[in-house]
Design a protein around this motif. Sequence first.
Motif, PDB file in Angstrom:
ATOM      1  N   ILE A  91       0.843  -1.204   0.000  1.00  0.00           N
ATOM      2  CA  ILE A  91       0.000   0.000   0.000  1.00  0.00           C
ATOM      3  C   ILE A  91       0.872   1.246   0.000  1.00  0.00           C
ATOM      4  N   ASP A  92       1.924   1.243   0.810  1.00  0.00           N
ATOM      5  CA  ASP A  92       2.840   2.393   0.843  1.00  0.00           C
ATOM      6  C   ASP A  92       3.460   2.646  -0.523  1.00  0.00           C
ATOM      7  N   VAL A  93       3.933   1.595  -1.169  1.00  0.00           N
ATOM      8  CA  VAL A  93       4.569   1.746  -2.474  1.00  0.00           C
ATOM      9  C   VAL A  93       3.556   2.245  -3.508  1.00  0.00           C
ATOM     10  N   SER A  94       2.325   1.770  -3.430  1.00  0.00           N
ATOM     11  CA  SER A  94       1.319   2.194  -4.402  1.00  0.00           C
ATOM     12  C   SER A  94       0.933   3.664  -4.222  1.00  0.00           C
ATOM     13  N   GLN A  95       1.158   4.227  -3.046  1.00  0.00           N
ATOM     14  CA  GLN A  95       0.804   5.620  -2.784  1.00  0.00           C
ATOM     15  C   GLN A  95       1.915   6.612  -3.112  1.00  0.00           C
ATOM     16  N   PRO A  97       3.423   7.592  -5.983  1.00  0.00           N
ATOM     17  CA  PRO A  97       3.180   8.578  -7.049  1.00  0.00           C
ATOM     18  C   PRO A  97       2.240   9.698  -6.619  1.00  0.00           C
ATOM     19  N   ARG A  98       1.211   9.382  -5.888  1.00  0.00           N
ATOM     20  CA  ARG A  98       0.278  10.410  -5.427  1.00  0.00           C
ATOM     21  C   ARG A  98       0.935  11.300  -4.381  1.00  0.00           C
ATOM     22  N   LEU A  99       1.711  10.716  -3.500  1.00  0.00           N
ATOM     23  CA  LEU A  99       2.348  11.468  -2.428  1.00  0.00           C
ATOM     24  C   LEU A  99       3.341  12.492  -2.970  1.00  0.00           C
ATOM     25  N   PHE A 100       4.135  12.074  -3.939  1.00  0.00           N
ATOM     26  CA  PHE A 100       5.141  12.969  -4.506  1.00  0.00           C
ATOM     27  C   PHE A 100       4.639  13.725  -5.735  1.00  0.00           C
ATOM     28  N   ARG A 101       3.351  13.535  -6.056  1.00  0.00           N
ATOM     29  CA  ARG A 101       2.706  14.221  -7.175  1.00  0.00           C
ATOM     30  C   ARG A 101       3.461  13.998  -8.483  1.00  0.00           C
ATOM     31  N   TRP A 102       3.826  12.742  -8.732  1.00  0.00           N
ATOM     32  CA  TRP A 102       4.502  12.412  -9.978  1.00  0.00           C
ATOM     33  C   TRP A 102       3.501  12.511 -11.114  1.00  0.00           C
ATOM     34  N   GLU A 103       3.897  13.185 -12.148  1.00  0.00           N
ATOM     35  CA  GLU A 103       3.032  13.375 -13.311  1.00  0.00           C
ATOM     36  C   GLU A 103       2.979  12.089 -14.135  1.00  0.00           C
TER      37      GLU A 103
END
Length: 111
Positions: A91-95, A97-103
């Motif tokens: 779950i942490d790994v899947s989050q 991109p959203r956490l770091f706002r990767w485009e």
Amino acid sequence: MLLWGVWWKHSAVLAVLGWYFIILGLQILFEVVTLRKLQNVIWVLVPYIYLPYRFWKLYEGLTLLGSEPELLWVRYLLMFELVLWIVNYAIDVSQLPRLFRWEVDSTSLTS
């Protein structure tokens, strides 16, 4: 840990869970320190350092305890924690991109 390790004097339980809780305490301490010092999302990355060690420690604990019937509940506890932390890690790994706002390039997704 106290019941099987101290009260019933199973040193293997103390060896496994003792180090497990020491590393868990170090992780929490490191998370608090990095959150207070850096005050950004980098503290979220701290579990990525400690979780693989926790996986290994829980697996090692399962092999160390062996097949003693009186330690069945300890083995169940270790298996439950191992599954719990692996799911937590996924779950942490899947989050990330959203956490770091990767485009995400929408054109690459459609081709």
